[in-house]
Scaffold this motif. Sequence first.
Motif, PDB file in Angstrom:
ATOM      1  N   ALA A 108       0.827  -1.209   0.000  1.00  0.00           N
ATOM      2  CA  ALA A 108       0.000   0.000   0.000  1.00  0.00           C
ATOM      3  C   ALA A 108       0.864   1.264   0.000  1.00  0.00           C
ATOM      4  N   ILE A 109       1.981   1.234   0.703  1.00  0.00           N
ATOM      5  CA  ILE A 109       2.912   2.364   0.683  1.00  0.00           C
ATOM      6  C   ILE A 109       3.441   2.555  -0.739  1.00  0.00           C
ATOM      7  N   GLY A 110       3.832   1.449  -1.365  1.00  0.00           N
ATOM      8  CA  GLY A 110       4.330   1.525  -2.739  1.00  0.00           C
ATOM      9  C   GLY A 110       3.272   2.030  -3.705  1.00  0.00           C
ATOM     10  N   LEU A 111       2.038   1.573  -3.552  1.00  0.00           N
ATOM     11  CA  LEU A 111       0.956   2.012  -4.427  1.00  0.00           C
ATOM     12  C   LEU A 111       0.689   3.503  -4.267  1.00  0.00           C
ATOM     13  N   THR A 112       0.579   3.961  -3.026  1.00  0.00           N
ATOM     14  CA  THR A 112       0.320   5.397  -2.824  1.00  0.00           C
ATOM     15  C   THR A 112       1.525   6.235  -3.248  1.00  0.00           C
ATOM     16  N   GLY A 113       2.728   5.700  -3.037  1.00  0.00           N
ATOM     17  CA  GLY A 113       3.922   6.420  -3.499  1.00  0.00           C
ATOM     18  C   GLY A 113       3.929   6.557  -5.005  1.00  0.00           C
ATOM     19  N   TRP A 114       3.613   5.478  -5.700  1.00  0.00           N
ATOM     20  CA  TRP A 114       3.530   5.536  -7.158  1.00  0.00           C
ATOM     21  C   TRP A 114       2.424   6.489  -7.590  1.00  0.00           C
ATOM     22  N   MET A 115       1.278   6.437  -6.923  1.00  0.00           N
ATOM     23  CA  MET A 115       0.162   7.313  -7.292  1.00  0.00           C
ATOM     24  C   MET A 115       0.586   8.782  -7.251  1.00  0.00           C
ATOM     25  N   MET A 116       1.435   9.124  -6.285  1.00  0.00           N
ATOM     26  CA  MET A 116       1.874  10.518  -6.162  1.00  0.00           C
ATOM     27  C   MET A 116       2.741  10.954  -7.336  1.00  0.00           C
ATOM     28  N   THR A 117       3.244  10.010  -8.123  1.00  0.00           N
ATOM     29  CA  THR A 117       4.074  10.376  -9.281  1.00  0.00           C
ATOM     30  C   THR A 117       3.256  10.505 -10.559  1.00  0.00           C
ATOM     31  N   THR A 118       1.970  10.170 -10.500  1.00  0.00           N
ATOM     32  CA  THR A 118       1.134  10.219 -11.698  1.00  0.00           C
ATOM     33  C   THR A 118       0.462  11.579 -11.837  1.00  0.00           C
ATOM     34  N   ASN A 119       0.095  11.926 -13.061  1.00  0.00           N
ATOM     35  CA  ASN A 119      -0.617  13.183 -13.299  1.00  0.00           C
ATOM     36  C   ASN A 119      -1.959  13.219 -12.576  1.00  0.00           C
ATOM     37  N   THR A 120      -2.608  12.081 -12.488  1.00  0.00           N
ATOM     38  CA  THR A 120      -3.936  12.023 -11.876  1.00  0.00           C
ATOM     39  C   THR A 120      -3.893  12.337 -10.387  1.00  0.00           C
ATOM     40  N   PHE A 121      -2.894  11.840  -9.677  1.00  0.00           N
ATOM     41  CA  PHE A 121      -2.867  11.964  -8.218  1.00  0.00           C
ATOM     42  C   PHE A 121      -1.773  12.881  -7.690  1.00  0.00           C
ATOM     43  N   TRP A 122      -0.974  13.481  -8.580  1.00  0.00           N
ATOM     44  CA  TRP A 122       0.098  14.359  -8.122  1.00  0.00           C
ATOM     45  C   TRP A 122      -0.513  15.539  -7.376  1.00  0.00           C
ATOM     46  N   GLY A 123      -0.058  15.761  -6.148  1.00  0.00           N
ATOM     47  CA  GLY A 123      -0.540  16.877  -5.342  1.00  0.00           C
ATOM     48  C   GLY A 123      -1.883  16.646  -4.665  1.00  0.00           C
ATOM     49  N   VAL A 124      -2.469  15.462  -4.831  1.00  0.00           N
ATOM     50  CA  VAL A 124      -3.747  15.149  -4.182  1.00  0.00           C
ATOM     51  C   VAL A 124      -3.470  14.842  -2.711  1.00  0.00           C
ATOM     52  N   GLU A 125      -4.084  15.615  -1.851  1.00  0.00           N
ATOM     53  CA  GLU A 125      -3.755  15.571  -0.428  1.00  0.00           C
ATOM     54  C   GLU A 125      -4.034  14.212   0.221  1.00  0.00           C
ATOM     55  N   TRP A 126      -5.171  13.593  -0.104  1.00  0.00           N
ATOM     56  CA  TRP A 126      -5.500  12.330   0.577  1.00  0.00           C
ATOM     57  C   TRP A 126      -4.506  11.225   0.238  1.00  0.00           C
ATOM     58  N   VAL A 127      -3.928  11.270  -0.961  1.00  0.00           N
ATOM     59  CA  VAL A 127      -2.947  10.244  -1.341  1.00  0.00           C
ATOM     60  C   VAL A 127      -1.676  10.425  -0.512  1.00  0.00           C
ATOM     61  N   GLU A 128      -1.230  11.666  -0.379  1.00  0.00           N
ATOM     62  CA  GLU A 128      -0.043  11.942   0.430  1.00  0.00           C
ATOM     63  C   GLU A 128      -0.284  11.594   1.893  1.00  0.00           C
ATOM     64  N   GLU A 129      -1.468  11.930   2.397  1.00  0.00           N
ATOM     65  CA  GLU A 129      -1.790  11.620   3.788  1.00  0.00           C
ATOM     66  C   GLU A 129      -1.873  10.108   4.015  1.00  0.00           C
ATOM     67  N   ALA A 130      -2.455   9.398   3.055  1.00  0.00           N
ATOM     68  CA  ALA A 130      -2.528   7.943   3.161  1.00  0.00           C
ATOM     69  C   ALA A 130      -1.126   7.343   3.154  1.00  0.00           C
ATOM     70  N   HIS A 131      -0.266   7.846   2.272  1.00  0.00           N
ATOM     71  CA  HIS A 131       1.115   7.360   2.191  1.00  0.00           C
ATOM     72  C   HIS A 131       1.821   7.553   3.530  1.00  0.00           C
ATOM     73  N   GLU A 132       1.702   8.748   4.085  1.00  0.00           N
ATOM     74  CA  GLU A 132       2.359   9.043   5.364  1.00  0.00           C
ATOM     75  C   GLU A 132       1.779   8.205   6.499  1.00  0.00           C
ATOM     76  N   ALA A 133       0.454   8.022   6.520  1.00  0.00           N
ATOM     77  CA  ALA A 133      -0.175   7.204   7.559  1.00  0.00           C
ATOM     78  C   ALA A 133       0.274   5.752   7.454  1.00  0.00           C
ATOM     79  N   LEU A 134       0.372   5.260   6.234  1.00  0.00           N
ATOM     80  CA  LEU A 134       0.832   3.880   6.031  1.00  0.00           C
ATOM     81  C   LEU A 134       2.286   3.702   6.466  1.00  0.00           C
TER      82      LEU A 134
END
Length: 179
Positions: A108-134
């Motif tokens: 899940a950390i890897g998935l959210t980390g990868w998501m943060m590199t995509t155009n769709t999820f770059w800068g999306v707060e919940w993805v970054e927060e999920a990554h940090e929580a994980l």
Amino acid sequence: MTDHRIWDPFVRAFHWSVAAGFLANALLIEDDSKLHEWVGYAILTLLGLRILWGFIGPKSARFSSFWPTRTGVTEQLSDLATRRRKAHLGHTPLGALMILNLFLSLLAIGLTGWMMTTNTFWGVEWVEEAHEALVTWAEISVVLHVAAVIWESWRTGVNLPQAMITGTKRVPDDVKLVP
């Protein structure tokens, strides 16, 4: 003491490589760096290989050999409560639960980390927060894992860190062995 060859070289290399990579990414490497990203991808690659190895590797590496059951967990909790000394040849049921927890957390950390590199999820707060929580959850899990390994090593007389280095568990003769 009786020696039991248990951990194959791949399982041992996987364990220590993932541990080193996670610690480096969590504590040493700058979060926004390319190195952080590549270490994350390396951990995901190792997880993928370990999952494959869990189906095709030697018996002790296979998920079927240590999949936790309700009965196994209950028996281990009873052993702990009554101070019965049993050594499991492979992973204990509670240890297997921790492995599954860490695998899923790292995926899940890897998935959210990868998501943060995509155009769709770059800068999306919940993805970054999920990554940090994980990551925080994984850090807590690692501390609990290390504490449990130290506790079980002391309680059973089996040096578990040494076994993960050498591949051999040295079980005292007065400790009941659970295959």
